[in-house]
Design a protein around this motif. Sequence first.
Motif, PDB file in Angstrom:
ATOM      1  N   THR A  91      32.966  33.965  29.991  1.00  0.00           N
ATOM      2  CA  THR A  91      33.556  33.399  28.762  1.00  0.00           C
ATOM      3  C   THR A  91      34.119  34.471  27.834  1.00  0.00           C
ATOM      4  O   THR A  91      34.978  34.190  27.013  1.00  0.00           O
ATOM      5  CB  THR A  91      32.503  32.582  27.994  1.00  0.00           C
ATOM      6  N   GLY A  92      33.643  35.701  27.913  1.00  0.00           N
ATOM      7  CA  GLY A  92      34.126  36.758  27.020  1.00  0.00           C
ATOM      8  C   GLY A  92      33.986  38.119  27.658  1.00  0.00           C
ATOM      9  O   GLY A  92      33.859  38.250  28.879  1.00  0.00           O
ATOM     10  N   GLY A  93      34.038  39.165  26.828  1.00  0.00           N
ATOM     11  CA  GLY A  93      33.898  40.532  27.318  1.00  0.00           C
ATOM     12  C   GLY A  93      35.223  41.133  27.744  1.00  0.00           C
ATOM     13  O   GLY A  93      36.280  40.512  27.627  1.00  0.00           O
ATOM     14  N   ALA A  94      35.145  42.340  28.250  1.00  0.00           N
ATOM     15  CA  ALA A  94      36.333  43.071  28.682  1.00  0.00           C
ATOM     16  C   ALA A  94      36.529  42.879  30.180  1.00  0.00           C
ATOM     17  O   ALA A  94      35.598  43.064  30.968  1.00  0.00           O
ATOM     18  CB  ALA A  94      36.180  44.555  28.367  1.00  0.00           C
ATOM     19  N   HIS A  95      37.773  42.512  30.579  1.00  0.00           N
ATOM     20  CA  HIS A  95      38.073  42.262  31.987  1.00  0.00           C
ATOM     21  C   HIS A  95      39.451  42.806  32.325  1.00  0.00           C
ATOM     22  O   HIS A  95      40.342  42.859  31.466  1.00  0.00           O
ATOM     23  CB  HIS A  95      37.993  40.767  32.301  1.00  0.00           C
ATOM     24  N   ILE A  96      39.613  43.191  33.587  1.00  0.00           N
ATOM     25  CA  ILE A  96      40.867  43.785  34.055  1.00  0.00           C
ATOM     26  C   ILE A  96      41.290  43.096  35.345  1.00  0.00           C
ATOM     27  O   ILE A  96      40.502  42.971  36.291  1.00  0.00           O
ATOM     28  CB  ILE A  96      40.708  45.296  34.300  1.00  0.00           C
ATOM     29  N   LEU A  97      42.552  42.630  35.377  1.00  0.00           N
ATOM     30  CA  LEU A  97      43.148  42.015  36.559  1.00  0.00           C
ATOM     31  C   LEU A  97      44.289  42.905  37.032  1.00  0.00           C
ATOM     32  O   LEU A  97      45.142  43.307  36.233  1.00  0.00           O
ATOM     33  CB  LEU A  97      43.669  40.612  36.227  1.00  0.00           C
ATOM     34  N   SER A 147      52.230  35.119  33.927  1.00  0.00           N
ATOM     35  CA  SER A 147      51.433  34.594  35.043  1.00  0.00           C
ATOM     36  C   SER A 147      50.068  35.287  35.114  1.00  0.00           C
ATOM     37  O   SER A 147      49.062  34.654  35.456  1.00  0.00           O
ATOM     38  CB  SER A 147      52.183  34.781  36.359  1.00  0.00           C
ATOM     39  N   PHE A 148      50.026  36.575  34.764  1.00  0.00           N
ATOM     40  CA  PHE A 148      48.747  37.286  34.773  1.00  0.00           C
ATOM     41  C   PHE A 148      47.805  36.736  33.711  1.00  0.00           C
ATOM     42  O   PHE A 148      46.597  36.663  33.923  1.00  0.00           O
ATOM     43  CB  PHE A 148      48.985  38.788  34.552  1.00  0.00           C
ATOM     44  N   ASP A 171      42.596  33.711  32.975  1.00  0.00           N
ATOM     45  CA  ASP A 171      41.783  32.555  32.573  1.00  0.00           C
ATOM     46  C   ASP A 171      41.193  31.858  33.795  1.00  0.00           C
ATOM     47  O   ASP A 171      40.030  31.435  33.788  1.00  0.00           O
ATOM     48  CB  ASP A 171      42.640  31.576  31.769  1.00  0.00           C
ATOM     49  N   ASP A 172      42.008  31.769  34.863  1.00  0.00           N
ATOM     50  CA  ASP A 172      41.541  31.105  36.082  1.00  0.00           C
ATOM     51  C   ASP A 172      40.408  31.894  36.734  1.00  0.00           C
ATOM     52  O   ASP A 172      39.379  31.331  37.126  1.00  0.00           O
ATOM     53  CB  ASP A 172      42.717  30.960  37.054  1.00  0.00           C
ATOM     54  N   PHE A 173      40.569  33.225  36.840  1.00  0.00           N
ATOM     55  CA  PHE A 173      39.552  34.047  37.493  1.00  0.00           C
ATOM     56  C   PHE A 173      38.258  34.053  36.679  1.00  0.00           C
ATOM     57  O   PHE A 173      37.158  34.032  37.241  1.00  0.00           O
ATOM     58  CB  PHE A 173      40.063  35.475  37.674  1.00  0.00           C
TER      59      PHE A 173
END
Length: 731
Positions: free
Chosen positions: A491-497, A476-477, A482-484
């Motif tokens: 579109t890219g880069g480093a991300h943390i949820l 689910s994460f 993708d939704d956030f």
Amino acid sequence: MFTYHINMKTLFMLLLFCHVASTVKHSLKYFLTATSGVTSLPEFVGLAMVDEVEMGYYDSNSKIAEPKQDWMRDFMKDNPEHKEWNIQRCTNYQHFLRANFDDFKQRLNQTGGAHILQRMSGCEWDDETGEVIGFSQYGYDGEDFIALDLQTLTWTAPRQQAFSTKRRWDAEKAKLELNKYFCIHECPHWLKMYLDYGRSSLKRTDLPSVSLLQKTPSSPVTCHATGFYPDRAMMYWRKDGEKHHEDVDHGEILPNHDGSFQISVDLILSSVAPEDWRRYDCVFHLSGVEDDIVTKLDKAQIRTNWVSPSEFPAGVVTGVVVGLLLLLALCIAGLFIWRRINNGFIPANTELLEAAAAASCRRTALSKAKGQSPDSLFSLMFTYHINMKTLFMLLLFCHVASTVKHSLKYVLTATSGVTNIPEFVGFAMVDEVQVGYYDSNSKIVEPKQDWVRDFMKDNPQHMEWYIHKCAGYQQSFRANLDDFKQCLNQTGGAHILQRMEGCDWDDETGEVTGFSQYGYDGEDFIVLDLQTLTWTAPRQQAFSTKRRWDADKARLEYEKYYFNHICPHWLKTYVDYGRSSLQRTDLPSVSLLQKTPSSPVTCHATGFYPDRAMMYWRKDGEEHHEDVDHGEILPNHDGSFQISVDLILSSVAPEDWRRYDCVFHLSGVEDDIVTKLDKAQIRTNWVSPSEFPAGVVTGVVVGLLLLLALCIAGLFIWRRNNNGFIAANTE
């Protein structure tokens, strides 16, 4: 022959110098960091440190070299060209590291994602021997990549992917010579300049207060030193003058809130006979200080709050309690008769009474927190005829009950574009203690406490439930990421949820509070409101997610049921299994410490558990805030905690000291530990000039020098009588 005589004299002098001198190494380090694919950080960051103290900072966003110490601001003011030189140097390195990024990614067959390139360079200088050691090394994505060997003037590659870079950089002879010149000449030049400007701050030495502490007679004795600077120190136990290792537990050096440091070392005495205690002492050594602080193991010097059963006034306490209960019974009986005679009597609803008790205790606590008078809240109580009786019972309940809140929290983290950590990580915490861990690489739920291992052993199906739950969250994460990203036009880069969810349970009132919230790239994104059963979006980009999640009524009802029933059920089960660990209370040893007569007095408590504690100074029985500096709660190496609070006494007359005391309060413990401000109880290592044996010290030094002169003269005569003497060639 003359050379031989000089050598012998040199040897004598060296032996003397080695005894009295303490070599100190100083360092200048530059840390440069460049990032690729990380949008939340500057592309380039540089910082400089002298003797491990940050003195300057630069990043590619501000493009300003920012001094971090007062003495560094003075240096920049006196040397404005040095500031420009640093800015230009950082700009050049920014371009250099950006070019190397492409090269390193190519060597490692990488095309995208988040990556970090770092360089650490600088030098160390021994102010006694003059020895200089330079260094320069690169790290990539948290691992060593390539390092400069200044002895051979070549680069060393610890990983195969760096071999081609090594060959190319080894061929750049001019750059190698430039690196050597910087590390061996330029770097130590600036280091000495910085040390000269920052001498009062960087080269100071503060001696600590040393105390012996013990919780109970069966506990280890802790030798604790606090308030020293710098952190180049060591502490150990001795037995019969020799360093002792058996049954000794060394703690780490920890920072204090005032910039000084502290350290402790435990000695287990269970196998030591009382008559052998005199054979032990604790030694504290601070680098650059000749004399160690030696503390003898003496029972009279050990500070403790433990009271033996034989000393506890059980009879007096029992008498007081019985007397209070009888007095309360008489008051209630008198009120009972008076109310019946004057207004009649309506039997009390016991359920209502219990509810009122709980509500009033909560309101009383709330009113105290808000600075209101609890009496004003009682006027809002019931209009029933049981008001007075209820009031008596409420006062009793509020006095003897100590409410404790427990919590169960799950912290879940998913990443995108970050290759050096697992895609999904989850951990669980009970009462802020980590109890379990899971990640997408191992796919195993790992218990982190002994009682959790016992629980999992007794409930194997619970382990499987957690594994499936974590696997479901991982899927689910991934979808939510993708939704956030779509909501934020990324579109890219480093991300943390991240998601933090769980519940708090009040074991006195039974009240349960659930919570669930999401964060994205370090900022709040969306939060569940369990009162209205809707989602709250603190940022505009989350509005579309809020509308969609608010429309999912089935999920909202499940969330409500989970946080109000399932979560508190497991929390109570975990607390029951881990009761001995989670619900224990350990009282601390409390000491009064002072460096010099002009320093603040530090009230220091160490060895308590849990960390729900507070400490403050009182004056005439009221909490005192003026000239008070509160320290943070810090962890000890044995899992307990410590805290300190300073009181500045410069404006307090000596005769007023008796008006002050220090109060330590531990959550869940009724009685506070109160320590009176008494000069006789303050521990210090300070010696007044009048007490310092200057004459004795001077006599010893002169005696040693005379003895040394006699030895050299005797050797001189002996050598001349036995082997002749060859006059020195003056040229």
